[in-house]
Write an enzyme that holds these catalytic residues in place. Structure first.
Site, PDB file in Angstrom:
ATOM      1  N   ASN A  23       0.808  -1.223   0.000  1.00 10.64           N
ATOM      2  CA  ASN A  23       0.000   0.000   0.000  1.00 10.64           C
ATOM      3  C   ASN A  23       0.840   1.271   0.000  1.00 10.64           C
ATOM      4  OD1 ASN A  23      -2.217  -1.570  -0.176  1.00 10.64           O
ATOM      5  ND2 ASN A  23      -2.837  -1.375   1.972  1.00 10.64           N
ATOM      6  N   CYS A 115     -16.415  -3.540  -4.723  1.00  8.78           N
ATOM      7  CA  CYS A 115     -15.337  -4.333  -4.163  1.00  8.78           C
ATOM      8  C   CYS A 115     -15.952  -5.266  -3.129  1.00  8.78           C
ATOM      9  CB  CYS A 115     -14.340  -3.375  -3.525  1.00  8.78           C
ATOM     10  SG  CYS A 115     -13.067  -4.145  -2.570  1.00  8.78           S
ATOM     11  N   ARG A 120     -16.895   1.208  -2.002  1.00 13.18           N
ATOM     12  CA  ARG A 120     -15.657   1.975  -1.852  1.00 13.18           C
ATOM     13  C   ARG A 120     -15.773   3.271  -2.646  1.00 13.18           C
ATOM     14  NH1 ARG A 120     -10.623  -1.984  -1.507  1.00 13.18           N
ATOM     15  NH2 ARG A 120      -9.677  -0.063  -0.761  1.00 13.18           N
ATOM     16  N   ASP A 306      -6.884  -4.097   7.857  1.00  8.63           N
ATOM     17  CA  ASP A 306      -6.202  -5.119   7.051  1.00  8.63           C
ATOM     18  C   ASP A 306      -5.645  -6.274   7.891  1.00  8.63           C
ATOM     19  OD1 ASP A 306      -6.790  -3.629   4.819  1.00  8.63           O
ATOM     20  OD2 ASP A 306      -4.819  -2.703   4.658  1.00  8.63           O
ATOM     21  N   ARG A 398      -1.759 -10.964  -4.812  1.00  8.60           N
ATOM     22  CA  ARG A 398      -1.872  -9.509  -4.977  1.00  8.60           C
ATOM     23  C   ARG A 398      -1.077  -8.783  -3.893  1.00  8.60           C
ATOM     24  NH1 ARG A 398      -7.279  -7.486  -4.094  1.00  8.60           N
ATOM     25  NH2 ARG A 398      -5.980  -5.651  -4.146  1.00  8.60           N
TER      26      ARG A 398
HETATM   27  N1  EPU Z   1     -14.341   6.448   1.999  1.00  7.55           N
HETATM   28  C1  EPU Z   1     -15.365   7.291   1.670  1.00  7.55           C
HETATM   29  N2  EPU Z   1     -15.174   8.167   0.639  1.00  7.55           N
HETATM   30  C2  EPU Z   1     -14.012   8.221  -0.053  1.00  7.55           C
HETATM   31  C3  EPU Z   1     -12.964   7.342   0.287  1.00  7.55           C
HETATM   32  C4  EPU Z   1     -13.159   6.461   1.328  1.00  7.55           C
HETATM   33  O1  EPU Z   1     -16.429   7.270   2.286  1.00  7.55           O
HETATM   34  O2  EPU Z   1     -13.897   9.039  -0.968  1.00  7.55           O
HETATM   35  C5  EPU Z   1     -14.527   5.498   3.111  1.00  7.55           C
HETATM   36  C6  EPU Z   1     -14.377   4.045   2.668  1.00  7.55           C
HETATM   37  O3  EPU Z   1     -15.590   3.548   2.145  1.00  7.55           O
HETATM   38  C7  EPU Z   1     -13.955   3.360   3.932  1.00  7.55           C
HETATM   39  C8  EPU Z   1     -13.078   4.418   4.615  1.00  7.55           C
HETATM   40  O4  EPU Z   1     -13.469   5.669   4.022  1.00  7.55           O
HETATM   41  O5  EPU Z   1     -15.094   3.134   4.736  1.00  7.55           O
HETATM   42  C9  EPU Z   1     -11.599   4.249   4.493  1.00  7.55           C
HETATM   43  O6  EPU Z   1     -11.245   4.029   3.167  1.00  7.55           O
HETATM   44  P1  EPU Z   1      -9.857   4.519   2.562  1.00  7.55           P
HETATM   45  O7  EPU Z   1     -10.124   5.517   1.495  1.00  7.55           O
HETATM   46  O8  EPU Z   1      -8.923   4.910   3.651  1.00  7.55           O
HETATM   47  O9  EPU Z   1      -9.324   3.180   1.869  1.00  7.55           O
HETATM   48  P2  EPU Z   1      -8.433   3.137   0.575  1.00  7.55           P
HETATM   49  O10 EPU Z   1      -7.509   4.268   0.589  1.00  7.55           O
HETATM   50  O11 EPU Z   1      -9.268   2.914  -0.620  1.00  7.55           O
HETATM   51  C10 EPU Z   1      -6.429   1.788   1.586  1.00  7.55           C
HETATM   52  C11 EPU Z   1      -5.780   0.464   1.370  1.00  7.55           C
HETATM   53  C12 EPU Z   1      -6.686  -0.651   1.887  1.00  7.55           C
HETATM   54  C13 EPU Z   1      -6.939  -0.395   3.371  1.00  7.55           C
HETATM   55  C14 EPU Z   1      -7.551   0.996   3.555  1.00  7.55           C
HETATM   56  C15 EPU Z   1      -7.778   1.368   5.005  1.00  7.55           C
HETATM   57  C16 EPU Z   1      -4.430   0.772  -0.611  1.00  7.55           C
HETATM   58  C17 EPU Z   1      -4.149   0.409  -2.024  1.00  7.55           C
HETATM   59  N3  EPU Z   1      -5.511   0.251  -0.051  1.00  7.55           N
HETATM   60  O12 EPU Z   1      -7.632   1.772   0.823  1.00  7.55           O
HETATM   61  O13 EPU Z   1      -5.955  -1.862   1.743  1.00  7.55           O
HETATM   62  O14 EPU Z   1      -7.801  -1.383   3.882  1.00  7.55           O
HETATM   63  O15 EPU Z   1      -6.685   1.981   2.975  1.00  7.55           O
HETATM   64  O16 EPU Z   1      -6.596   1.317   5.716  1.00  7.55           O
HETATM   65  O17 EPU Z   1      -3.666   1.515  -0.005  1.00  7.55           O
HETATM   66  C18 EPU Z   1      -5.648  -4.189   1.533  1.00  7.55           C
HETATM   67  O18 EPU Z   1      -4.431  -3.954   1.462  1.00  7.55           O
HETATM   68  O19 EPU Z   1      -6.126  -5.364   1.663  1.00  7.55           O
HETATM   69  C19 EPU Z   1      -6.582  -3.060   1.459  1.00  7.55           C
HETATM   70  C20 EPU Z   1      -7.875  -3.191   1.210  1.00  7.55           C
END
Ligand code: EPU
Length: 420
Positions: A23, A115, A120, A306, A398
C-alpha cells in the site's frame, strides 16, 4: 487457477524477511507520473498488484521496468486516460487521478466500481481535488477532471468513518504542482502516506506534517526524478506475527518496523503473546494459553482493518468469547463463513463478529474472497488438523510476496497446486 494445499499442525519456527509495503508502493508508482525524468523505486515487493500498476503506467505512456525488487519508471510523455478495463481490476489504481491532474491539468479515469469488502466510494478524493481548483464531472463511468489552474486551498478529508488513505494520497499528488499552499485537514496518518510524502519530497515537493492529521503542501513549478526505498509492509509483518502465535511457534520478523505495529502488538500482548524488539527485528512467540481480547478496527494508529481477519482467526483459537468490530469497511467479514467450514464458531452481529473461541479446527476446502480474508484462511489452515485447500489464491498473490515459499522456510507444509 491455483490453490494452496496446507497440512496443518506444524508450529512456525525461524526467520522471515518482511517485504516492501504494497500500500506504499502503489501510490509511489503513481507519483512517478508527476515528472518526465526517470525514477527508481527499491525494495518493491514482487506482487501481482505491482505488475498491474506497472501495466497501468505503461498504458498511460510511461516506460516501466520491474526486476529484482527494483522498479524503474520514466513517464516522459503521458496521456490522461485511465481505462476502465485496467482500473476496475485494482481499486488502488484510482491513485493515478491526482498525479495526472497535477502533471497534465486534466485526467480521465474510470470509476473503479465495487469491491468485495464493501462499497468503496471516492467522493472524498473528488471533493479534495475540487477544493484545489479541479472541475470534476462524471461522464459515462469516467471521472473527468480539468484544472486550467490548480490553485491550492484548504481541504477537509474527514469522511463517515474518518480519513481516507488513497484520498489523502491523491490530493497530496495533485497539490504538489499547484500554485500556492494546500492544507489538508483530517488527513490519513498511515505510514504509507508518510512514505509517499518522502518520495514526493525526494522529487522536489515541499510537504510538511505527513503522518499527522494536518498536511501542508507548498506547490512547486516542477518535480524531478528520484530514488526511494519502500517502507516494510506492516500488514505482512502482522500476518506472520499472528501466524506464529496461532501455530504456537516462534518467528523472528526481519527488516520490519515494529514502531508501525503498536496497535497490533498491544492486542497480541493482551492476548498473552510474547514479543521482543531488537531494532528492525521482532520476535513473536506464543507463551502459554491465549486470552480472548476485543478488537475494533480504526484508522492509523488504531488497529488496522487489514489485520482484522487474521486476528479473528487467532481469537477463534482462543478459549472464551471475543468481539471483533469492523469500523472501516462494512462487509469485511467474508472470511467468517469460510472459517466456519473449518469448525470456527463465529456469529456476525451488525459490525461485529462474536467469536466463541477454542473449538478445534479441521482442514477443508475453502474459498478466498479478498486479500486479507485469504491470509486469515491460510493461518487457519496452518493450525487445522488435516489438509486445508485454499482456493483462488490469486488474491494472496496480490499482496503477499511468495507467501508459500516464506511459510515453507518457517517449516510449514504448504504446496501451491493447480486447482483440479
Ligand atoms: N471512503 C469514503 N469516501 C471516499 C474514500 C473512502 O467514504 O472518498 C470510506 C471508505 O468507504 C472506507 C473508509 O473511508 O469506509 C476508508 O477508506 P480509505 O479511502 O482509507 O481506503 P483506501 O484508501 O481505498 C487503503 C488500502 C486498503 C486499506 C484501507 C484502510 C491501498 C491500495 N488500499 O484503501 O488496503 O484497507 O486503505 O486502511 O492503499 C488491503 O491492502 O487489503 C486493502 C484493502
Amino acid at each position: 487457477m491455483e490453490s494452496l494445499l496446507i497440512k496443518g499442525g506444524v508450529p512456525l519456527h525461524g526467520e522471515v524477511t518482511i517485504s516492501g509495503a504494497k500500500n506504499a508502493v502503489l501510490p509511489i508508482m503513481a507519483a512517478t507520473l508527476l515528472t518526465s525524468e526517470p525514477c527508481v523505486i527499491r525494495r518493491a515487493p514482487d506482487l501481482s498488484d505491482v505488475t498491474f500498476m506497472g501495466q497501468i503506467l505503461t498504458s498511460l505512456g510511461a516506460q516501466v521496468s520491474i526486476a529484482g525488487g527494483t522498479i524503474r519508471v520514466q513517464a516522459a510523455k503521458i496521456k490522461e486516460v485511465g481505462d476502465y478495463e485496467l482500473v476496475r481490476k485494482m481499486r488502488g489504481s484510482i491513485c493515478i487521478l491526482g498525479p495526472l491532474l497535477g502533471r497534465l491539468r486534466r485526467a480521465c479515469v474510470s470509476l473503479p466500481g465495487g469491491c468485495i469488502i464493501g462499497p468503496r466510494p471516492i467522493d472524498l478524493h473528488l471533493k479534495g481535488l475540487a477544493q484545489i481548483g479541479a472541475k470534476i464531472t462524471i461522464e459515462a463511468g469516467y471521472v473527468r477532471a480539468r484544472a486550467p489552474r490548480l490553485t491550492g486551498g484548504e481541504v477537509f478529508l474527514g469522511g463517515r468513518v474518518g480519513p481516507t488513505v488513497l484520498g489523502t494520497a491523491n490530493v497530496m499528488m495533485g497539490a504538489v504542482l499547484a500554485e500556492g499552499v494546500t492544507i489538508i485537514e483530517s488527513a490519513a496518518c498511515e505510514p504509507e502516506v508518510v512514505d509517499l510524502a518522502d518520495f514526493l519530497t525526494a522529487m522536489g515537493a515541499r510537504i510538511s506534517g505527513a503522518g499527522s492529521p494536518t498536511i501542508t503542501i507548498t506547490g512547486v513549478k516542477e518535480l524531478h526524478g528520484a530514488e526511494h526505498e519502500v517502507l516494510p509492509d506492516r500488514i505482512e509483518a502482522a500476518t506472520y506475527a499472528i501466524a506464529a502465535a496461532a501455530t504456537k511457534g516462534e518467528v523472528t520478523l526481519l527488516g520490519c518496523r515494529p514502531d508501525h505495529l503498536h496497535a497490533v502488538l498491544d492486542k497480541l500482548h493482551d492476548a498473552g503473546v510474547k514479543t521482543e524488539r531488537r531494532g528492525t527485528a521482532l520476535t513473536v512467540r506464543r507463551g502459554g494459553r491465549l486470552k480472548p481480547v476485543d478488537v475494533t478496527t480504526l484508522p492509523y494508529a488504531g488497529f488496522p482493518t487489514d489485520v482484522q481477519a487474521q486476528m479473528t482467526v487467532l481469537m477463534a483459537l482462543t478459549p472464551g468469547i471475543s468481539v471483533i468490530t469492523e469500523r472501516i469497511f462494512e462487509s469485511r467479514f467474508m472470511h467468517v463463513s469460510e472459517l466456519a467450514r473449518l469448525g470456527a464458531d463465529i456469529a456476525i452481529e451488525g459490525p461485529s463478529a462474536i467469536v466463541r473461541g477454542g473449538k478445534p479446527l479441521s482442514g477443508a476446502p475453502v474459498m478466498a474472497s479478498d486479500l486479507r480474508a485469504s491470509a486469515a484462511l491460510v493461518i487457519a489452515g496452518l493450525v487445522a488438523k488435516g489438509t486445508t485447500q485454499v482456493k483462488r489464491i490469486y488474491h494472496l498473490d496480490r499482496g503477499y510476496e511468495r507467501i508459500d515459499e516464506k511459510l515453507r522456510k518457517l517449516g510449514a507444509r504448504v504446496e501451491r497446486v493447480e486447482e483440479p
